[in-house]
Every structure is written in structure tokens, then in C-alpha cells.
Design an enzyme around this catalytic site. Sequence first.
Site, PDB file in Angstrom:
ATOM      1  N   ASP A 300       1.156  -1.448   0.138  1.00  0.00           N
ATOM      2  CA  ASP A 300       0.030   0.126   0.338  1.00  0.00           C
ATOM      3  C   ASP A 300       0.494   0.887  -0.308  1.00  0.00           C
ATOM      4  OD1 ASP A 300      -2.305   1.909   0.530  1.00  0.00           O
ATOM      5  OD2 ASP A 300      -2.168   1.814   2.778  1.00  0.00           O
ATOM      6  N   THR A 302       0.264   4.385   1.293  1.00  0.00           N
ATOM      7  CA  THR A 302       0.569   5.136   2.458  1.00  0.00           C
ATOM      8  C   THR A 302       1.009   4.396   3.441  1.00  0.00           C
ATOM      9  OG1 THR A 302      -1.474   6.629   1.218  1.00  0.00           O
ATOM     10  CG2 THR A 302      -1.203   6.604   3.807  1.00  0.00           C
ATOM     11  N   ASP A 542      -1.320  -0.915   6.968  1.00  0.00           N
ATOM     12  CA  ASP A 542      -1.587  -0.098   7.990  1.00  0.00           C
ATOM     13  C   ASP A 542      -3.117   0.491   8.147  1.00  0.00           C
ATOM     14  OD1 ASP A 542      -1.488   2.306   6.704  1.00  0.00           O
ATOM     15  OD2 ASP A 542      -0.299   3.180   7.282  1.00  0.00           O
TER      16      ASP A 542
END
Length: 802
Positions: A300, A302, A542
Site C-alpha cells: 500500500d 501510504t 496499515d
Amino acid sequence: MSESAAELGGLTAAEVAQRVAAGRVNDVPDAPVRTLGEIIRANVFTPVNAILLTLLVLILVAGAPGDALFVGVVVSNSIIGIAQELRARRELRRLAVLSAPRARVRRDGEASEIDVGGVVADDLLELASGDQVVVDGTVLAAVGLEVDESLLTGESDAISKAPGSRVMSGSFVAAGSGLYRAEGIGAASYAAELSEEARRFTLVDSELRRGVNQILRVLVWLIPPASALLLWRLLGAEDRWQEALRGTVGAAVAMVPDGLVLLTSLAFVAGVIALARRRALAKELAAVELLARVDTLCLDKTGTITTGEISFESLEPTDGWDAAAATAALGAMAASDPSPNATTAAVASACPAPAGWQVLAVEPFSSARKWASARFADEGLFYLGAPDILLGPSDDEARRRAEHWATAGRRVLLLSRATDTAGSDDGGGGGLVPERRAVAVVVLGDTIRHDAPKILAYFGDQGVDLKVISGDNAATVAAVAQRAGVPGAEAYVDARELPTEAAELGAAMERHAIFGRVTPHQKRAMVGALQAGGRTVAMTGDGVNDVLALKDADMGIAMGSGSAASRSVAELVVLDDSFATLPRVVDEGRKVINNVERVSNLFIAKAAYALLITAAIGIMGVSFPFLPRHLTLIGTFSIGVPGIFLALAPSTELVRPGFLRRVLRFSIPAGAVAAACTMVVYEVARRSSEVALVEARTVATITLLGLGLVILVVTSRPLRPWKIALAGVMGLLYVVVMLAGGLRDYFELDPPPAWLWGPVWAAIAAGGAVIVALPRLVLGRPIRRSDGDRAGAAPAATAGGT
């Protein structure tokens, strides 16, 4: 809201105390880690120990307690295993406290965070996006609350929760915020099961453990008949039945891979402890092995490639809006969210909420729909979200600006206002109003981690395919990926254009590396498509939008600052959010895999030569060439002590598939060569009238030990000075035994006639030459190349020393 303001203030301190006294607390059962008693039983009462203890009884029956040295293996295996598991348990419990979910309770009108175990019946718990629902209960208040229950029910869509709805522990908040009353607590809550699963520390299935267990199963079947045949033949060859029993016990001891299970577990546990010291919590022992076998890493953007710290850069009004009015609208939108995410918080810090904007309804941001909305009393309905979702047909200027900044790698949002709100009185919850006009383009910054290019280059060098799958604009994702050095980042795919059929999706995943506008369920489908194509997939993330993919990946890796839901389902939690930890995990996994393979070669070669010598003596019907103490001496110097060093040694060579096949193809021929050479020397000595049986056994011991040390050196490749010194020290220790009269007498060794040294050295030289050549003959390559420790190593700045 369905409850009075007084009730929404939560329990009072006195009411909490009453419930605690009555036992109405969320007494979550301890995670099923083994107790001290269970650890002791698991390490003492093992099949290998049971076999060795049975052999101990037999050797005592034979009246030869001096041959019971092998029982030391039982003691050492048990002590080392218990000590290492207790150490690992202590480390993991310390880190688990940092990773455990927390509960936000409202008591006496104030909100505070407490341990999940501190929740009592009827507590009021607050929920925000990304939170894990920790106990079962009933929703009392909600603002756009959507709960994802797919981990419980398989339902693919997030479920809207209004006051009066039930929420189940084990689910997580996909969007919005809310307040609910705790009802199903303690063991009655699904959270207890989820917590146990999240904290469990187990020896789960893996290629290494499967291979080791297969070896043990085969040997368990082979040892009894081989020993029975040998005992029957020795009873006819020996004058005393006690000598026949000693010989049989000696053969059985050699056939048992007594330290293989211990050293395999020791390597796993040492890897887990090494990661724990770097603040990486591995919830399963096999997690150390998994990342080393991964061939595809899904990222991912970010929080992994970037730092996750969002900064507000600029606001560009469009369609006649001036900067002040656009800033006021944006500030009002950000302030209307009762549970802001990092992006909304960055906007709110730069654009204060204006006075006089009265909020009527709010629809919080959702990763699935990519927008949020708020209706204001006088100003109307506004949207904030992905430009490619919110842009209308006439928003040409905003479209150009959004595309410009996205291509530059910026995170871009669009603020738009509904021009026709007919049929949408709920703030947009029923969907987007068709008639909208752009108000402003919002430009945000997201800093690339300083070490991301080096780490991504490392994975590329190791043959790991990188796939960036993000919910952001595809052009933005591609620009960031290019700056970070992701291969193939110049081409990108908008996930809204991807096929839904698994085979077609898998083909698209093979062709491309960068994917934007990916929904949470698409991330899960992408992981599944890669796995269906035979790939071993790791997923890092996250946020709440990563949970499903983290759960389904072969290895889920969550950041410590991420959502509680993502941490609860991941196999590895990087508590300090350091992306640089991942190469270290790979190195630890390689160390485990490569060292267990080396140790397995030693033990299987030993079992092979023991079985073959047993078979040969069973056919020939002559005295067994070893006493149990001889084989204990050989095993200690050529396998046991060196095996501990090899199991824990630094080793970062590239991992190759086919562990069991490769071990068997080397160790069985190596054991056969050792057995053949030893039997030739033994027969030469035994058939000579001037050589006593004790001397024949001595030359057999010397020959087998010498060849065992050759096997040790070959399996230790790539060679390092300390490995050569280790083999040399083991050989010198045997010389000490031969020179020390007391030890020599205890081990019943007697220097042979001078002429016998010729056959001994010839057998060791010839057999050793064949063993050295075996890797090329049967594997087509050396066991390890000479520069292997350096070629596959992680970047020095990130891997650390070992």
C-alpha cells in the site's frame, strides 16, 4: 440518537466498581500460549526422547551403563528447548502489550483509553474508522457508521449501523463513528477468540516443518524392523546376549535424528527473538520463514512507501470561488467529521472551521466510495474526495489541475458542492447528487521514506515482484512509485477498469505493477488472484482498507501505528513503523531455512549411514562395529555440537524451493559413502588375525568420524574461517580422547596397528573426495556458492549485523 444525553455520558465510577465487584468484567481468557508445565511436557515428552529413554532401559538391562551417554541428548534437548521457548514467550508478551487493541470508553462524561480487559458490562465504547470492535453490543449513536463483518460472516459489503443495531466483536469500523453499549463481554465475546488467535505463538505448518516431519515419520517406521533384524543376527554372532543388545542399541541410537527437531525449533525461535529485538512482533514462528519464501510483495502506498504523514500544500479555487470562501467551505467540511483520518486532520489543521456553519448531516469518508459529504443549514451540501469520482462533466478546469498534480505525485482531493439537492436530504448518504460543481482542488503532500528506494531495490535484486495497490489516484501512485524506484511504475492501471473474473484479474496482475483507486475488496481479490497463479504473496498495510488483503495474504505485515484491525490480522507487526525492518525479516528467514537445511543434511546422513551399516551387519551376521558410546562420540563431534553453531550462524543466501528433495539427494548418498568406506575398513581390520575387535571398532570409529567431519564441512558451505576451525576443533577433541588414557579406556578405544592407518586414511580420502563432489554430481551445483553470505544480504544500513 436514541438515548438521552445523561445516558451517553457513560457509567459512573461507582457503577464501574459495582460491576467489577460482581465479576461483570471483560475477563478475556489469556492467549493460549503454553504454561510452564505445558512447555516442560512438550520439550521432555517427545517421540525422540521416548525412543532414547527406551534405549536407555535396554542398555541398562544389558549391564552397560557406560554406554548410556546418549541420554545426555535427552537432557540437553529438553533444557535448551525449554529455555528458548520461555525466552521467546517473554519477548513476545512484552511486544504484544504494545500491539494489543485498546478500548475507548466513556465514563463520567469523559472518554479515555483502557485495556480491553478493563471493559465492564454496560460500558459505553466509542468507535472510529479503523477500530476493532472489542466486545459485542448495541449501537446507541452513529454518524455514518459502517462496520465490516467480512472476517466473521464473509459478507463482502460494509454494513451501515444505526442506533439499535448490533455490533459483533471481531468486526471493524470501515467508516464513520459511533457509540455502543458493551453487552457480550469476556469469554462470551468473539473478541476473546480473536485476541487469542492474534497473540498465539505456535509452530505452524511450513515447508521446513513438513519436510522435517516427513523425515521423522519415515525413520520411525524404519528403525524398529532394522533393529529387530540386527538383534536377531547379533544373537547368533555374539557369545553373550548382552553384547548383541549393546550393538543393537548402538545402531538404534545412530538412526535416531535426536537433535533435528530441537535445532529446527531453535533456529525458528532465535529468528523470532532477533526480530523482537528490532521491534517486529512475529505472531507465529513460521512468519520468520514465510517472507524469505515470498516472491510477490504487495505494497500500500501510504505508510509503507511514504511516511504516512500528510501535509496540506495548497488550495486552488475553481468555478469563480474565491480563496476565502473555498477555504471556509473546506474548513467546515474537515471540522464536520467527528472521527477525522490523517488526511482530514491535515486539512483541518490548515483550514480552521469557520463560524456560523451549522452541520445538519454528515457522511464520513469511506475507502470503498472514496468521498465524504456534509450538509450545512445555509450553505448546502458539500463533497470532499477523489477527483475522478466527484468531477462533473463541466469541471474542465478542476480536471486539468487535478491531473497535473496527480502526475506530479501529489495526493489530490476535490471539494465540490451540490447544485441540485432534490431527493437527497440525508447529507449524501444515499449516493452522489448528480448535479455538482467543483469548488476547489486540494493539494496534499506525502513524503517518500528516505530508505524506500534502497529497500525496494533490495527486494527487486532478490527476485521479488513488487505490486503497489493503493486507493489513491492511479497517476499519483505511479508518480510516487517512480520516485521510489519501483520497476514498471511508468505504466499504471485504474482498478475500476480491472476485470472481476479471477483468471483475467490474475493476468492483469502479472502484466502490471501499479494499481490505483483500488477498493478494500479489490485488494483482497488481487491477493487471491496472485495466489491462484502459484505465487507466494506478502501484503503490507496499515489502514482499515488493507485488513482483508492482510488476512488473506500468505504473510500479512502491518505497521504498529496502523489501525487496530490491521494489527490484529497480520502475521508480523512492525511496531516502530520502520520499512527497513523487512529486509531484516528476509535475512532472518533465510538464516532459518538455510541453517535448518544444513543441520538436516547432517542428521539425515547420520541416519542413512546407521541404517546401511545396520543392514550390512544384519546380512553378514558379524559383530556390530560400534558400541553405543562410540556412536555418541561420533554424533557429538560431527553433528551435535557443530549443529548448534550452524543452526544459529549468519546466512543470507538466496532461498531455493525443494528443501526435502535437495536434502535427501545429498544426505543419503553421503551417508551411503560413509557407511561403505567404514565397512570396508572394519572388514579389513576384523578379518586380520592380529587385530582385536576393540581395535577394529576403533578404526571404524576413526573412519566414520573423519567422513562425518567431511560431511560437516561440505554442508557448511559457503566456508568461512570459523567453520573450518569448528571442524578442526571437533577433530582435535577426538585426538584428545585417544591420547587421554582415562577417556580412551572409558570409550573402549585402542590404537590400531600401524599398518591399519593406511586403509583408514585411504578410506577417508577416497570417501571424502566423493562426498565433496556429491553436490555437483547429484544437485548439479555446490550446496552453497562461496560468496553466498554476501550476495543475498540486505542493505547494510537496514539489515544490521549478526
